[in-house]
Design a protein around this motif. Structure first.
Motif, mmCIF file in Angstrom:
data_model
loop_
_atom_site.group_PDB
_atom_site.id
_atom_site.type_symbol
_atom_site.label_atom_id
_atom_site.label_comp_id
_atom_site.label_asym_id
_atom_site.label_seq_id
_atom_site.Cartn_x
_atom_site.Cartn_y
_atom_site.Cartn_z
ATOM 1 N N ALA A 1 20.452 -24.522 -14.483
ATOM 2 C CA ALA A 1 19.746 -25.630 -15.128
ATOM 3 C C ALA A 1 20.474 -26.129 -16.362
ATOM 4 C CB ALA A 1 18.327 -25.181 -15.501
ATOM 5 N N VAL A 2 21.148 -25.243 -17.093
ATOM 6 C CA VAL A 2 21.872 -25.665 -18.299
ATOM 7 C C VAL A 2 23.022 -26.591 -17.931
ATOM 8 C CG1 VAL A 2 23.238 -24.870 -20.256
ATOM 9 C CG2 VAL A 2 21.217 -23.580 -19.547
ATOM 10 N N SER A 3 23.780 -26.238 -16.896
ATOM 11 C CA SER A 3 24.862 -27.113 -16.440
ATOM 12 C C SER A 3 24.313 -28.458 -15.967
ATOM 13 C CB SER A 3 25.648 -26.447 -15.310
ATOM 14 O OG SER A 3 26.418 -25.372 -15.794
ATOM 15 N N ALA A 4 23.157 -28.427 -15.328
ATOM 16 C CA ALA A 4 22.544 -29.677 -14.875
ATOM 17 C C ALA A 4 22.199 -30.573 -16.061
ATOM 18 C CB ALA A 4 21.298 -29.377 -14.053
ATOM 19 N N LEU A 5 21.685 -29.987 -17.140
ATOM 20 C CA LEU A 5 21.356 -30.779 -18.330
ATOM 21 C C LEU A 5 22.614 -31.364 -18.975
ATOM 22 C CD1 LEU A 5 18.558 -28.588 -19.980
ATOM 23 C CD2 LEU A 5 18.298 -30.827 -18.874
ATOM 24 N N ILE A 6 23.677 -30.554 -19.035
ATOM 25 C CA ILE A 6 24.929 -31.058 -19.618
ATOM 26 C C ILE A 6 25.487 -32.186 -18.760
ATOM 27 C CG2 ILE A 6 27.313 -30.464 -20.205
ATOM 28 C CD1 ILE A 6 26.365 -27.657 -20.881
ATOM 29 N N ALA A 7 25.445 -32.027 -17.432
ATOM 30 C CA ALA A 7 25.935 -33.071 -16.534
ATOM 31 C C ALA A 7 25.109 -34.348 -16.672
ATOM 32 C CB ALA A 7 25.903 -32.581 -15.089
ATOM 33 N N LEU A 8 23.784 -34.207 -16.782
ATOM 34 C CA LEU A 8 22.916 -35.372 -16.944
ATOM 35 C C LEU A 8 23.211 -36.089 -18.255
ATOM 36 C CD1 LEU A 8 20.563 -37.095 -15.944
ATOM 37 C CD2 LEU A 8 19.003 -35.481 -17.067
ATOM 38 N N ALA A 9 23.367 -35.323 -19.334
ATOM 39 C CA ALA A 9 23.680 -35.932 -20.624
ATOM 40 C C ALA A 9 25.040 -36.632 -20.585
ATOM 41 C CB ALA A 9 23.668 -34.863 -21.720
ATOM 42 N N ALA A 10 26.006 -36.016 -19.904
ATOM 43 C CA ALA A 10 27.323 -36.634 -19.792
ATOM 44 C C ALA A 10 27.249 -37.928 -18.994
ATOM 45 C CB ALA A 10 28.300 -35.658 -19.131
ATOM 46 N N ALA A 11 26.452 -37.941 -17.920
ATOM 47 C CA ALA A 11 26.311 -39.147 -17.118
ATOM 48 C C ALA A 11 25.676 -40.273 -17.925
ATOM 49 C CB ALA A 11 25.480 -38.852 -15.872
ATOM 50 N N VAL A 12 24.657 -39.947 -18.709
ATOM 51 C CA VAL A 12 24.022 -40.959 -19.558
ATOM 52 C C VAL A 12 25.023 -41.504 -20.573
ATOM 53 C CG1 VAL A 12 22.247 -41.343 -21.314
ATOM 54 C CG2 VAL A 12 21.709 -40.033 -19.242
ATOM 55 N N ALA A 13 25.818 -40.601 -21.158
ATOM 56 C CA ALA A 13 26.806 -41.027 -22.150
ATOM 57 C C ALA A 13 27.846 -41.960 -21.526
ATOM 58 C CB ALA A 13 27.493 -39.810 -22.751
ATOM 59 N N LEU A 14 28.236 -41.693 -20.274
ATOM 60 C CA LEU A 14 29.249 -42.512 -19.621
ATOM 61 C C LEU A 14 28.676 -43.840 -19.134
ATOM 62 C CD1 LEU A 14 31.038 -39.757 -17.507
ATOM 63 C CD2 LEU A 14 32.075 -41.081 -19.349
ATOM 64 N N PHE A 15 27.544 -43.786 -18.436
ATOM 65 C CA PHE A 15 27.006 -44.988 -17.806
ATOM 66 C C PHE A 15 26.268 -45.884 -18.804
ATOM 67 C CE2 PHE A 15 27.631 -42.342 -14.073
ATOM 68 C CZ PHE A 15 28.030 -43.245 -13.107
ATOM 69 N N ARG A 16 25.527 -45.264 -19.721
ATOM 70 C CA ARG A 16 24.697 -46.055 -20.629
ATOM 71 C C ARG A 16 25.420 -46.427 -21.914
ATOM 72 N NH1 ARG A 16 22.641 -48.981 -23.424
ATOM 73 N NH2 ARG A 16 20.474 -49.234 -24.082
ATOM 74 N N PHE A 17 26.138 -45.465 -22.488
ATOM 75 C CA PHE A 17 26.741 -45.695 -23.799
ATOM 76 C C PHE A 17 28.254 -45.884 -23.743
ATOM 77 C CE2 PHE A 17 22.819 -43.266 -24.584
ATOM 78 C CZ PHE A 17 22.166 -44.159 -25.441
ATOM 79 N N LYS A 18 28.845 -45.863 -22.538
ATOM 80 C CA LYS A 18 30.273 -46.129 -22.348
ATOM 81 C C LYS A 18 31.145 -45.222 -23.203
ATOM 82 C CE LYS A 18 28.713 -49.605 -19.948
ATOM 83 N NZ LYS A 18 28.610 -49.505 -18.471
#
Length: 449
Positions: free
Chosen positions: A405-422
């Motif tokens: 679950a921790v890796s999933a949270l890091i991956a989700l946060a990374a995806a948001v940072a890439l897709f939403r905040f560029k």
């Protein structure tokens, strides 16, 4: 007063610039091309916008790293073949040396808690990066339903049926070739880089600058480059076969990465599944998790992302103990160098042989229909790579193991940072690595296993 034409650039001045570029070329092909455009077109005015984009469009339809090929092309246009060889080599060599050093640290100290913790945070971020690459390439390449269908079939073929990557590329090219005759509008996407017609400051190689004598096409010159390139390849591969036999690790690496170099349509992310199939599943030079770690190292170093193959070579040379158990680092460095040579030799041949043909006209080159179809198929292949990474990161012990679950949270946060905040690659990895370290050291109970 309009600015004057820049003074002639000496070979020594160009050498210093290409060396500097090799150390600052972060950000993947888009970032590297942007750096060259800023430095060579806008700041130094060594080449005009139109000539720069003309060379870029040619490099984009070639297999191989387009940014490195673009540097080779401009270096060749300015200072003959030695200029091209120096520009292309200096684009790669700093990354090779850095990756050899980082690979040694990884294999020597990878089980140290601090290093393991850093990689624990980086792996989910890399998974998000691959997914973002699929989205970025797909948004540019999939312009209609037919191309979406090619991408979907490609994903299903490699994910569900295990179809080899070369077969997917070949099939997509055939579809594009036939499709162009039945429905040319489907595949006629055109180039994505259009040269503007606005007035510009004069450049050393300007729009109307005649092609220099060394860059003019001749059949003899074409034959000479092709023969020299083929001879270098045959001599190098022959030497490896003579040393360790055809089934020897270095000979197999040379042959495998020659084929990989000719399949890199769509960039490094596209060829990584092929490298995985060969290096991990067939040859077992490294493991799947090590492949993910290698991509993470490749993302953090300058130079083309395809330089991850140097990590593959280093790990393979180390684990196979090519020079004996007392020379593991030297064996890894040798294998990394061999892999790099065979990966980039075709790129130099493409530029030095094809450049004079391209210089016969300053018109714009676009993607052909087969390449449009191949690019669409590549999107599906990259998506498969993202799924593969996600499975290994989120279920590190396999489907029967515990969900991370921790890796999933890091991956989700990374995806948001890439897709939403560029967010850029380097800031993303710089944030993800400490997060993984904190979790592994402060809350190890949260980790699977």
């Amino acid at each position: 007063m309009p600015p004057d034409t820049p003074p002639t650039v000496t070979f020594a001045q160009a050498f210093r610039f290409w060396l500097k570029l090799g150390f600052i070329s972060f950000g993947g092909p888009a970032g590297q091309i942007a750096i060259m455009h800023s430095e060579l077109v806008e700041r130094r005015r060594w080449i005009s916008e139109k000539r720069f984009l003309h060379a870029l469009n040619y490099c984009m339809v070639l297999p191989g790293p387009e940014a490195q090929q673009l540097a080779t092309y401009i270096g060749w246009l300015m200072h003959r073949r030695w200029g091209g060889l120096v520009a292309g080599a200096l684009f790669v060599l700093p990354s090779l040396f850095i990756l050899i050093a980082l690979s040694w640290v990884y294999l020597r100290f990878g089980q140290v808690p601090v290093v393991a913790g850093l990689f624990y945070g980086i792996k989910p971020a890399v998974t998000a990066l691959v997914l973002h690459a699929a989205h970025r390439i797909g948004s540019r390449a999939l312009k209609n339903g037919w191309l979406w269908a090619i991408a979907a079939v490609s994903f299903a073929a490699i994910t569900l049926a295990g179809v080899p990557f070369p077969a997917i590329v070949l099939a997509a090219g055939v579809v594009g070739w036939f499709g162009a005759r039945r429905a040319p509008q489907v595949f006629a996407l055109g180039g994505s880089h259009a040269a503007g017609a606005a007035p510009h400051a004069p450049a050393l190689i300007d729009d109307d600058t005649p092609t220099p004598p060394h860059a003019r096409f001749s059949r003899r010159g074409l034959a000479r480059v092709m023969l020299v390139g083929l001879a270098l390849w045959a001599l190098a591969l022959g030497a490896l076969v003579a040393w360790g036999g055809w089934q020897g690790t270095l000979a197999q690496m040379g042959w495998f990465f020659t084929k990989a170099a000719l399949l890199t349509f769509g960039g490094a992310y596209a060829v990584l599944p092929y490298v995985y199939q060969g290096a991990v599943e067939s040859q077992q030079w490294l493991t799947g998790p090590q492949m993910i770690d290698g991509l993470a190292l490749g993302e953090t170093t300058p130079g083309p992302l395809i330089m991850v193959v140097a990590f593959v070579g280093f790990v393979g040379g180390w684990t196979r103990q090519l020079l004996g158990p007392d020379a593991l680092a030297l064996a890894g460095a040798l294998a990394a160098t061999v892999v790099t040579f065979f990966t980039f030799l075709p790129s130099f041949v493409f530029i030095l042989a094809g450049g004079p043909l391209i210089e016969t006209t300053h018109g714009k080159l676009g993607f052909t229909a087969p390449l449009s179809a191949i690019t669409a198929a590549v999107v599906g292949v990259i998506l498969h790579l993202a799924v593969f990474f996600a499975l290994h990161v989120l279920w590190p012990q396999g489907w029967g193991g515990r969900f991370d679950a921790v890796s999933a949270l890091i991956a989700l946060a990374a995806a948001v940072a890439l897709f939403r905040f560029k967010l850029g690659v380097m800031p993303l990895l710089a944030a993800s690595a400490p997060a993984g370290l904190v979790v592994t050291l402060a809350a190890p109970a949260l980790l699977p296993g």
